[in-house]
Motif scaffolding. Structure first.
Motif, PDB file in Angstrom:
ATOM      1  N   LYS A 131      11.578  16.229 -18.775  1.00 17.86           N
ATOM      2  CA  LYS A 131      12.478  15.360 -18.019  1.00 17.86           C
ATOM      3  C   LYS A 131      11.846  14.962 -16.685  1.00 17.86           C
ATOM      4  O   LYS A 131      11.998  13.823 -16.240  1.00 17.86           O
ATOM      5  CB  LYS A 131      13.822  16.074 -17.803  1.00 17.86           C
ATOM      6  N   ALA A 132      11.129  15.873 -16.061  1.00 18.07           N
ATOM      7  CA  ALA A 132      10.445  15.561 -14.803  1.00 18.07           C
ATOM      8  C   ALA A 132       9.392  14.476 -15.023  1.00 18.07           C
ATOM      9  O   ALA A 132       9.262  13.544 -14.223  1.00 18.07           O
ATOM     10  CB  ALA A 132       9.805  16.821 -14.217  1.00 18.07           C
ATOM     11  N   VAL A 133       8.646  14.582 -16.115  1.00 22.92           N
ATOM     12  CA  VAL A 133       7.631  13.566 -16.446  1.00 22.92           C
ATOM     13  C   VAL A 133       8.303  12.228 -16.709  1.00 22.92           C
ATOM     14  O   VAL A 133       7.886  11.188 -16.183  1.00 22.92           O
ATOM     15  CB  VAL A 133       6.785  14.002 -17.667  1.00 22.92           C
ATOM     16  N   GLN A 134       9.357  12.242 -17.509  1.00 22.67           N
ATOM     17  CA  GLN A 134      10.067  10.996 -17.819  1.00 22.67           C
ATOM     18  C   GLN A 134      10.620  10.348 -16.551  1.00 22.67           C
ATOM     19  O   GLN A 134      10.532   9.134 -16.374  1.00 22.67           O
ATOM     20  CB  GLN A 134      11.198  11.259 -18.813  1.00 22.67           C
ATOM     21  N   GLY A 135      11.167  11.139 -15.666  1.00 17.28           N
ATOM     22  CA  GLY A 135      11.711  10.618 -14.419  1.00 17.28           C
ATOM     23  C   GLY A 135      10.640   9.966 -13.556  1.00 17.28           C
ATOM     24  O   GLY A 135      10.849   8.895 -12.996  1.00 17.28           O
ATOM     25  N   ALA A 136       9.499  10.626 -13.453  1.00 18.97           N
ATOM     26  CA  ALA A 136       8.395  10.075 -12.661  1.00 18.97           C
ATOM     27  C   ALA A 136       7.903   8.761 -13.259  1.00 18.97           C
ATOM     28  O   ALA A 136       7.680   7.780 -12.542  1.00 18.97           O
ATOM     29  CB  ALA A 136       7.251  11.081 -12.566  1.00 18.97           C
ATOM     30  N   LEU A 137       7.735   8.724 -14.573  1.00 15.30           N
ATOM     31  CA  LEU A 137       7.277   7.502 -15.236  1.00 15.30           C
ATOM     32  C   LEU A 137       8.304   6.381 -15.097  1.00 15.30           C
ATOM     33  O   LEU A 137       7.936   5.218 -14.837  1.00 15.30           O
ATOM     34  CB  LEU A 137       6.972   7.767 -16.708  1.00 15.30           C
ATOM     35  N   ASP A 138       9.571   6.706 -15.242  1.00 17.13           N
ATOM     36  CA  ASP A 138      10.626   5.697 -15.088  1.00 17.13           C
ATOM     37  C   ASP A 138      10.607   5.107 -13.681  1.00 17.13           C
ATOM     38  O   ASP A 138      10.752   3.895 -13.501  1.00 17.13           O
ATOM     39  CB  ASP A 138      11.998   6.283 -15.382  1.00 17.13           C
ATOM     40  N   LYS A 139      10.445   5.954 -12.681  1.00 18.99           N
ATOM     41  CA  LYS A 139      10.444   5.477 -11.296  1.00 18.99           C
ATOM     42  C   LYS A 139       9.250   4.565 -11.037  1.00 18.99           C
ATOM     43  O   LYS A 139       9.384   3.519 -10.400  1.00 18.99           O
ATOM     44  CB  LYS A 139      10.452   6.662 -10.333  1.00 18.99           C
ATOM     45  N   VAL A 140       8.074   4.938 -11.515  1.00 17.75           N
ATOM     46  CA  VAL A 140       6.894   4.096 -11.327  1.00 17.75           C
ATOM     47  C   VAL A 140       7.080   2.766 -12.070  1.00 17.75           C
ATOM     48  O   VAL A 140       6.761   1.703 -11.538  1.00 17.75           O
ATOM     49  CB  VAL A 140       5.601   4.813 -11.782  1.00 17.75           C
ATOM     50  N   GLY A 141       7.635   2.829 -13.263  1.00 16.09           N
ATOM     51  CA  GLY A 141       7.914   1.600 -14.007  1.00 16.09           C
ATOM     52  C   GLY A 141       8.860   0.697 -13.245  1.00 16.09           C
ATOM     53  O   GLY A 141       8.669  -0.525 -13.190  1.00 16.09           O
ATOM     54  N   GLU A 142       9.863   1.278 -12.625  1.00 12.96           N
ATOM     55  CA  GLU A 142      10.824   0.516 -11.827  1.00 12.96           C
ATOM     56  C   GLU A 142      10.134  -0.147 -10.630  1.00 12.96           C
ATOM     57  O   GLU A 142      10.378  -1.310 -10.308  1.00 12.96           O
ATOM     58  CB  GLU A 142      11.923   1.461 -11.351  1.00 12.96           C
ATOM     59  N   MET A 143       9.242   0.585  -9.986  1.00 10.66           N
ATOM     60  CA  MET A 143       8.513   0.058  -8.834  1.00 10.66           C
ATOM     61  C   MET A 143       7.641  -1.133  -9.238  1.00 10.66           C
ATOM     62  O   MET A 143       7.598  -2.158  -8.537  1.00 10.66           O
ATOM     63  CB  MET A 143       7.658   1.168  -8.212  1.00 10.66           C
ATOM     64  N   PRO A 146       0.808  -1.231   0.000  1.00  8.65           N
ATOM     65  CA  PRO A 146       0.000   0.000   0.000  1.00  8.65           C
ATOM     66  C   PRO A 146       0.839   1.279   0.000  1.00  8.65           C
ATOM     67  O   PRO A 146       0.487   2.256  -0.659  1.00  8.65           O
ATOM     68  CB  PRO A 146      -0.837  -0.116   1.283  1.00  8.65           C
ATOM     69  N   LYS A 147       1.953   1.279   0.716  1.00  7.05           N
ATOM     70  CA  LYS A 147       2.822   2.459   0.756  1.00  7.05           C
ATOM     71  C   LYS A 147       3.450   2.700  -0.625  1.00  7.05           C
ATOM     72  O   LYS A 147       3.523   3.835  -1.100  1.00  7.05           O
ATOM     73  CB  LYS A 147       3.909   2.252   1.811  1.00  7.05           C
ATOM     74  N   VAL A 148       3.876   1.633  -1.295  1.00  3.39           N
ATOM     75  CA  VAL A 148       4.468   1.740  -2.629  1.00  3.39           C
ATOM     76  C   VAL A 148       3.403   2.166  -3.633  1.00  3.39           C
ATOM     77  O   VAL A 148       3.644   2.997  -4.512  1.00  3.39           O
ATOM     78  CB  VAL A 148       5.125   0.398  -3.044  1.00  3.39           C
ATOM     79  N   ARG A 149       2.206   1.603  -3.495  1.00  2.00           N
ATOM     80  CA  ARG A 149       1.095   1.971  -4.381  1.00  2.00           C
ATOM     81  C   ARG A 149       0.803   3.473  -4.269  1.00  2.00           C
ATOM     82  O   ARG A 149       0.604   4.154  -5.269  1.00  2.00           O
ATOM     83  CB  ARG A 149      -0.148   1.152  -4.042  1.00  2.00           C
ATOM     84  N   GLN A 150       0.793   3.982  -3.029  1.00  2.00           N
ATOM     85  CA  GLN A 150       0.533   5.410  -2.824  1.00  2.00           C
ATOM     86  C   GLN A 150       1.651   6.262  -3.419  1.00  2.00           C
ATOM     87  O   GLN A 150       1.394   7.304  -4.017  1.00  2.00           O
ATOM     88  CB  GLN A 150       0.349   5.724  -1.337  1.00  2.00           C
ATOM     89  N   GLU A 151       2.899   5.810  -3.261  1.00  2.19           N
ATOM     90  CA  GLU A 151       4.019   6.551  -3.849  1.00  2.19           C
ATOM     91  C   GLU A 151       3.908   6.572  -5.371  1.00  2.19           C
ATOM     92  O   GLU A 151       4.131   7.608  -6.008  1.00  2.19           O
ATOM     93  CB  GLU A 151       5.359   5.944  -3.435  1.00  2.19           C
ATOM     94  N   ALA A 152       3.543   5.434  -5.968  1.00  2.00           N
ATOM     95  CA  ALA A 152       3.382   5.367  -7.418  1.00  2.00           C
ATOM     96  C   ALA A 152       2.275   6.318  -7.861  1.00  2.00           C
ATOM     97  O   ALA A 152       2.420   7.060  -8.840  1.00  2.00           O
ATOM     98  CB  ALA A 152       3.066   3.932  -7.853  1.00  2.00           C
TER      99      ALA A 152
END
Length: 94
Positions: free
Chosen positions: A49-61, A11-17
């Motif tokens: 770049k901010a959008v790409q970074g956010a999407l990359d991080k969620v993809g990694e999660m 749930p914590k990871v889901r909220q971060e995503a």
């Protein structure tokens, strides 16, 4: 038909995503507004770049969750080949 597995996120990871995706959405909306005017190229690039970074991080999660919950137990279920094929399909878009 191949069996699908549900998304398992703490749930914590889901909220971060979710927070990261909402942030990316805000940046995208900002970029669209910027493009209605005459923005400075570097300002648009920073937002992209901010959008790409956010999407990359969620993809990694989500990839980490998939590896932990599905791939790690593929041999026990007997669907190792399907798991490999799924990941190869996903990774071709990286």
């Amino acid at each position: 038909m191949a069996q699908k597995h549900a998304l398992h996120l703490d749930p914590k990871v889901r909220q971060e995503a979710r927070s990261r995706l909402l942030s990316a959405k805000g940046h995208l909306e900002g970029i669209l507004k910027m493009l209605e005017g005459e923005p400075y190229c570097v300002d648009v690039l920073k937002q992209l770049k901010a959008v790409q970074g956010a999407l990359d991080k969620v993809g990694e999660m989500i990839l980490r969750s998939h590896l932990e919950h599905h791939v790690a137990s593929a041999a026990l279920r007997g669907d190792t080949q399907r798991m490999v094929e799924e990941l190869m399909e996903v990774l071709k878009y990286r």
